[in-house]
Design a protein around this motif. Structure first.
Motif, PDB file in Angstrom:
ATOM      1  N   UNK A  23       2.247   1.694  -3.466  1.00 36.48           N
ATOM      2  CA  UNK A  23       1.035   2.128  -4.364  1.00 36.48           C
ATOM      3  C   UNK A  23       0.921   3.728  -4.090  1.00 36.48           C
ATOM      4  N   UNK A  24       0.836   4.030  -2.769  1.00 35.26           N
ATOM      5  CA  UNK A  24       0.616   5.555  -2.781  1.00 35.26           C
ATOM      6  C   UNK A  24       1.883   6.460  -3.198  1.00 35.26           C
ATOM      7  N   UNK A  25       2.877   5.877  -2.798  1.00 34.34           N
ATOM      8  CA  UNK A  25       4.124   6.775  -3.210  1.00 34.34           C
ATOM      9  C   UNK A  25       5.111   5.811  -3.932  1.00 34.34           C
ATOM     10  N   UNK A  26       5.196   5.437  -5.101  1.00 30.29           N
ATOM     11  CA  UNK A  26       5.909   4.625  -5.619  1.00 30.29           C
ATOM     12  C   UNK A  26       7.625   4.984  -5.399  1.00 30.29           C
ATOM     13  N   UNK A  27       7.841   6.187  -5.077  1.00 30.24           N
ATOM     14  CA  UNK A  27       9.616   6.521  -5.002  1.00 30.24           C
ATOM     15  C   UNK A  27       9.955   6.443  -3.456  1.00 30.24           C
ATOM     16  N   UNK A  28       9.199   5.874  -2.552  1.00 28.34           N
ATOM     17  CA  UNK A  28       9.364   5.538  -1.122  1.00 28.34           C
ATOM     18  C   UNK A  28      10.523   4.808  -1.092  1.00 28.34           C
ATOM     19  N   UNK A  64      -3.516   4.829   2.220  1.00 28.27           N
ATOM     20  CA  UNK A  64      -2.857   5.637   1.091  1.00 28.27           C
ATOM     21  C   UNK A  64      -2.913   6.985   1.089  1.00 28.27           C
ATOM     22  N   UNK A  65      -4.100   7.654   1.404  1.00 28.87           N
ATOM     23  CA  UNK A  65      -4.139   9.106   1.345  1.00 28.87           C
ATOM     24  C   UNK A  65      -3.454   9.755   2.589  1.00 28.87           C
ATOM     25  N   UNK A  66      -3.236   8.829   3.884  1.00 29.08           N
ATOM     26  CA  UNK A  66      -2.570   9.123   4.871  1.00 29.08           C
ATOM     27  C   UNK A  66      -1.083   9.158   4.475  1.00 29.08           C
ATOM     28  N   UNK A  73       0.713  -1.211   0.081  1.00 30.24           N
ATOM     29  CA  UNK A  73       0.095  -0.103  -0.131  1.00 30.24           C
ATOM     30  C   UNK A  73       0.890   1.348  -0.016  1.00 30.24           C
ATOM     31  N   UNK A  74       1.760   1.233   0.660  1.00 31.11           N
ATOM     32  CA  UNK A  74       2.790   2.373   0.766  1.00 31.11           C
ATOM     33  C   UNK A  74       3.485   2.637  -0.654  1.00 31.11           C
TER      34      UNK A  74
END
Length: 114
Positions: A19-24, A101-103, A16-17
């Motif tokens: 998906x929310x921010x692929x560059x993490x 994901x919004x968080x 999920x992380x």
């Protein structure tokens, strides 16, 4: 040996992380004898959150959680902390994927000063 539900939960949260921010960037930090694998941390323009397994729960601690809007009320731990906020998940707890994901996205915006 029985399968540990927490491992599956950690894997899903990682997905999920990303998906929310692929560059993490995920790194393991703070290794010590009692925790040789260290603590998984997720960063993008600063620390977003840590992910830890405890007996009976998985804990997500958002480094700057107090400054992040949480309209879906996902934060349920460390609510009195000055800067951080956390989400404790037990085996049968649900985590709304879109709200989570919004968080994550809000945490990245906070890191970027937006």
């Amino acid at each position: 040996m029985t399968h540990d539900w927490r491992v599956d939960r950690l894997d899903r949260i990682r997905e999920l992380i990303k998906e929310a921010e692929p560059d993490v960037v995920e790194e393991n930090k703070w290794r010590k004898p009692s925790n040789p694998d260290g603590v998984p941390t997720f960063s993008l323009d600063g620390l977003i959150c840590t992910l830890e397994m405890y007996q009976g729960k998985v804990k997500l601690t958002f480094a700057r959680g107090a400054s992040i809007d949480d309209p879906d009320k996902l934060f349920n731990a460390s609510l009195q902390a000055g800067v951080r906020r956390a989400i404790d998940l037990r085996e049968d707890d649900e985590l709304d994927p879109e709200a989570f994901k919004d968080l994550i996205r809000a945490a990245v915006k906070a890191n970027r000063g937006k």
